[in-house]
Motif scaffolding. Sequence first.
Motif, PDB file in Angstrom:
ATOM      1  N   ALA A 261      -1.907   0.342   0.899  1.00  0.00           N
ATOM      2  CA  ALA A 261      -1.780  -1.060   0.528  1.00  0.00           C
ATOM      3  C   ALA A 261      -1.330  -1.856   1.751  1.00  0.00           C
ATOM      4  CB  ALA A 261      -0.786  -1.223  -0.615  1.00  0.00           C
ATOM      5  N   SER A 262      -2.027  -2.940   2.049  1.00  0.00           N
ATOM      6  CA  SER A 262      -1.734  -3.730   3.236  1.00  0.00           C
ATOM      7  C   SER A 262      -0.725  -4.830   2.927  1.00  0.00           C
ATOM      8  CB  SER A 262      -3.021  -4.340   3.787  1.00  0.00           C
ATOM      9  OG  SER A 262      -3.467  -5.393   2.940  1.00  0.00           O
ATOM     10  N   THR A 263      -0.354  -5.557   3.954  1.00  0.00           N
ATOM     11  CA  THR A 263       0.578  -6.674   3.783  1.00  0.00           C
ATOM     12  C   THR A 263      -0.138  -7.925   3.287  1.00  0.00           C
ATOM     13  OG1 THR A 263       0.291  -7.249   6.121  1.00  0.00           O
ATOM     14  CG2 THR A 263       2.144  -5.810   5.557  1.00  0.00           C
ATOM     15  N   GLU A 264      -1.467  -7.900   3.273  1.00  0.00           N
ATOM     16  CA  GLU A 264      -2.234  -9.030   2.769  1.00  0.00           C
ATOM     17  C   GLU A 264      -2.595  -8.786   1.312  1.00  0.00           C
ATOM     18  OE1 GLU A 264      -5.606  -9.677   5.219  1.00  0.00           O
ATOM     19  OE2 GLU A 264      -4.448  -9.855   7.077  1.00  0.00           O
ATOM     20  N   TYR A 265      -2.857  -9.875   0.606  1.00  0.00           N
ATOM     21  CA  TYR A 265      -3.134  -9.770  -0.823  1.00  0.00           C
ATOM     22  C   TYR A 265      -4.521 -10.313  -1.138  1.00  0.00           C
ATOM     23  CZ  TYR A 265       1.683  -8.461  -1.669  1.00  0.00           C
ATOM     24  OH  TYR A 265       2.872  -7.787  -1.673  1.00  0.00           O
ATOM     25  N   MET A 266      -5.088  -9.793  -2.225  1.00  0.00           N
ATOM     26  CA  MET A 266      -6.370 -10.282  -2.690  1.00  0.00           C
ATOM     27  C   MET A 266      -6.202 -11.690  -3.230  1.00  0.00           C
ATOM     28  SD  MET A 266      -7.705  -6.855  -4.684  1.00  0.00           S
ATOM     29  CE  MET A 266      -9.269  -7.637  -5.084  1.00  0.00           C
ATOM     30  N   LEU A 318       5.251  -1.766  -8.654  1.00  0.00           N
ATOM     31  CA  LEU A 318       5.723  -0.749  -7.713  1.00  0.00           C
ATOM     32  C   LEU A 318       4.820  -0.612  -6.492  1.00  0.00           C
ATOM     33  CD1 LEU A 318       6.797   2.135 -10.137  1.00  0.00           C
ATOM     34  CD2 LEU A 318       8.111   0.166  -9.349  1.00  0.00           C
ATOM     35  N   ILE A 319       3.640  -1.233  -6.548  1.00  0.00           N
ATOM     36  CA  ILE A 319       2.705  -1.137  -5.430  1.00  0.00           C
ATOM     37  C   ILE A 319       3.078  -2.177  -4.389  1.00  0.00           C
ATOM     38  CG2 ILE A 319       0.298  -1.311  -4.717  1.00  0.00           C
ATOM     39  CD1 ILE A 319      -0.481  -0.447  -7.514  1.00  0.00           C
ATOM     40  N   VAL A 320       3.553  -1.703  -3.251  1.00  0.00           N
ATOM     41  CA  VAL A 320       4.002  -2.566  -2.163  1.00  0.00           C
ATOM     42  C   VAL A 320       3.255  -2.178  -0.893  1.00  0.00           C
ATOM     43  CG1 VAL A 320       6.285  -2.883  -3.196  1.00  0.00           C
ATOM     44  CG2 VAL A 320       5.892  -0.995  -1.588  1.00  0.00           C
ATOM     45  N   PRO A 321       3.295  -3.020   0.145  1.00  0.00           N
ATOM     46  CA  PRO A 321       2.656  -2.635   1.410  1.00  0.00           C
ATOM     47  C   PRO A 321       3.146  -1.268   1.876  1.00  0.00           C
ATOM     48  CG  PRO A 321       3.263  -4.942   1.474  1.00  0.00           C
ATOM     49  CD  PRO A 321       3.837  -4.392   0.202  1.00  0.00           C
ATOM     50  N   GLY A 322       2.203  -0.403   2.226  1.00  0.00           N
ATOM     51  CA  GLY A 322       2.522   0.954   2.641  1.00  0.00           C
ATOM     52  C   GLY A 322       2.325   1.992   1.566  1.00  0.00           C
ATOM     53  N   THR A 323       2.146   1.565   0.313  1.00  0.00           N
ATOM     54  CA  THR A 323       1.862   2.523  -0.754  1.00  0.00           C
ATOM     55  C   THR A 323       0.540   3.231  -0.485  1.00  0.00           C
ATOM     56  OG1 THR A 323       3.054   1.207  -2.401  1.00  0.00           O
ATOM     57  CG2 THR A 323       1.438   2.772  -3.227  1.00  0.00           C
ATOM     58  N   VAL A 324       0.531   4.538  -0.668  1.00  0.00           N
ATOM     59  CA  VAL A 324      -0.659   5.350  -0.364  1.00  0.00           C
ATOM     60  C   VAL A 324      -1.259   5.896  -1.653  1.00  0.00           C
ATOM     61  CG1 VAL A 324      -1.464   7.490   0.720  1.00  0.00           C
ATOM     62  CG2 VAL A 324       0.096   5.979   1.949  1.00  0.00           C
ATOM     63  N   VAL A 325      -2.592   5.861  -1.725  1.00  0.00           N
ATOM     64  CA  VAL A 325      -3.303   6.506  -2.818  1.00  0.00           C
ATOM     65  C   VAL A 325      -4.372   7.423  -2.219  1.00  0.00           C
ATOM     66  CG1 VAL A 325      -4.878   4.535  -3.054  1.00  0.00           C
ATOM     67  CG2 VAL A 325      -4.684   6.188  -4.906  1.00  0.00           C
ATOM     68  N   VAL A 326      -4.401   8.642  -2.731  1.00  0.00           N
ATOM     69  CA  VAL A 326      -5.429   9.616  -2.335  1.00  0.00           C
ATOM     70  C   VAL A 326      -6.323   9.844  -3.528  1.00  0.00           C
ATOM     71  CG1 VAL A 326      -5.885  11.988  -1.633  1.00  0.00           C
ATOM     72  CG2 VAL A 326      -3.972  10.735  -0.617  1.00  0.00           C
ATOM     73  N   ALA A 327      -7.616   9.724  -3.328  1.00  0.00           N
ATOM     74  CA  ALA A 327      -8.573   9.951  -4.400  1.00  0.00           C
ATOM     75  C   ALA A 327      -9.521  11.061  -3.985  1.00  0.00           C
ATOM     76  CB  ALA A 327      -9.344   8.691  -4.706  1.00  0.00           C
ATOM     77  N   THR A 328      -9.809  11.933  -4.915  1.00  0.00           N
ATOM     78  CA  THR A 328     -10.599  13.111  -4.596  1.00  0.00           C
ATOM     79  C   THR A 328     -11.439  13.512  -5.793  1.00  0.00           C
ATOM     80  OG1 THR A 328     -10.463  15.430  -3.868  1.00  0.00           O
ATOM     81  CG2 THR A 328      -8.702  14.644  -5.298  1.00  0.00           C
TER      82      THR A 328
END
Length: 355
Positions: A261-266, A318-328
Motif C-alpha cells: 500500500a502506497s502513501t497515495e490514495y485512490m 487497518l490498511i496503511v501505507p506499507g501494508t503488504v499483501v501476497v496473492a498466490t
Amino acid sequence: MHRYRSARSAWMAGVLAVVIAAAQASVPFWGAKTSSPADTPPAQLKAGQWFWGGDDKTLGPIAVVVSLTEQRGYVCRNGVLIGFTTVSTGKPGHETPTGVFHISQKDKDHHSSKYNNAPMPYQQRLTQDGVALHAGGLPGYPESHGCVHLPSEFARLLFGASNMGMTVVVAEEGKAPAAMVHPTALIPIDPVTGGQAVMPTLDDGQPFRWQPEQSPDGSISMVISTTDQRIVVLRNGIEIGRARIHVRDPHRRSGTHAYVASTEYMGGEVPGYPGLKMPKWTVIGIPGHGDEQGTVLDADAIHDLVMPHEFARQLAPLIVPGTVVVATDQRMLPHSTGRVQAVIDTLPPTATAAR
C-alpha cells in the motif's frame, strides 16, 4: 625512519589483503547464485535452488521452518512466506535434532572447531553442541554432520534478515504436525514460541472470522489464495481474520505476486464508508515478476476481488501505507487440491463473497 615505517606498514597491509583474499577464495560457493521465480512450487526446486522475495524487518517477526522430510526450509515474516529453499540436513548417525530452537549466535565467517576448520559461512547456531544453519553442500539428500546446509546466497540473505533469538522449527514426519512438515503458502507457526498457531478453517457457511484481539497492536500483512478462495489477515505473525473471497476474473494474473500500500490514495471514497479512502497498491518486483516493479494496480484489478461487506469494513481501517499483501494460486488450506490461475488485490466492501 618515518619512511621506513610507512613502507613497512604498506607492505604488511598488502600481505594482509592477500591473505584475506586467499581465505575468501578458499570458501566454496554452494547452490544457485540467483533466486528461482516466485511462481516455482517449492516441491519443484532442484538441489541448490531457492526463492527469496525480499524482506523488511519493520513488517513483523521472522521465523524459519525446516522440514527434514521434504529437505526444504521455509522463511516467513509476519506469517507471510518470504522465502523457501532446498536444504541438506544430518545424515544417518548425525541426524539433525527436531524441535523448536532459537538462534543463540551469528557468525558470518564461522569455521568449524570440530571438522578441520571447515568453512561454515553465515552460521546461525541452534544448539549448544554446534548444530546450526549455514551455507554448505547440497547434494539433494541428507549429508551433513547435523547442521542444516543452505545455498550460499540464500544463507546470506537469511543472515541479514534474521535476529538473535529468531525461532527455528525443525520438523519431521511423525514428530510434528503435518502443517509444519509440509508447509503451504500460510505457515501456521507462532513466531515467538515456535508452536503451531491456531488457524482453524471456516465452518461450512461461515463467511468470515474477525478476531483482532488475538494480536491487538502492530502492522498487518495479508495472504490471498485464489486456489482456496480465501484471504487471511495476520498481525505479528498471528492470524486475526480470514474470509471467503470471490475473484471475478481469475485469469487476469497467474502465479504469485506481492503488493504494498502506497502513501497515495485512490480517487474518491470507499463506497459505503464516508471519509474512508483506499490507498493505491504498488507491485513489489519479486523474482519472476521484476519487470512489474513499481506498477500501480488499476481499478479493474482492484475490483476483481470480492469479500464479505462486514469483513471489509473491519479490515479497511487497518490498511496503511506499507501494508503488504501476497496473492498466490498456491494452496493455503491443507485439504485443498487443484490449481487455479491467480489474482491479487484489495477490498471492494459492497459485495458479498461467494461460498
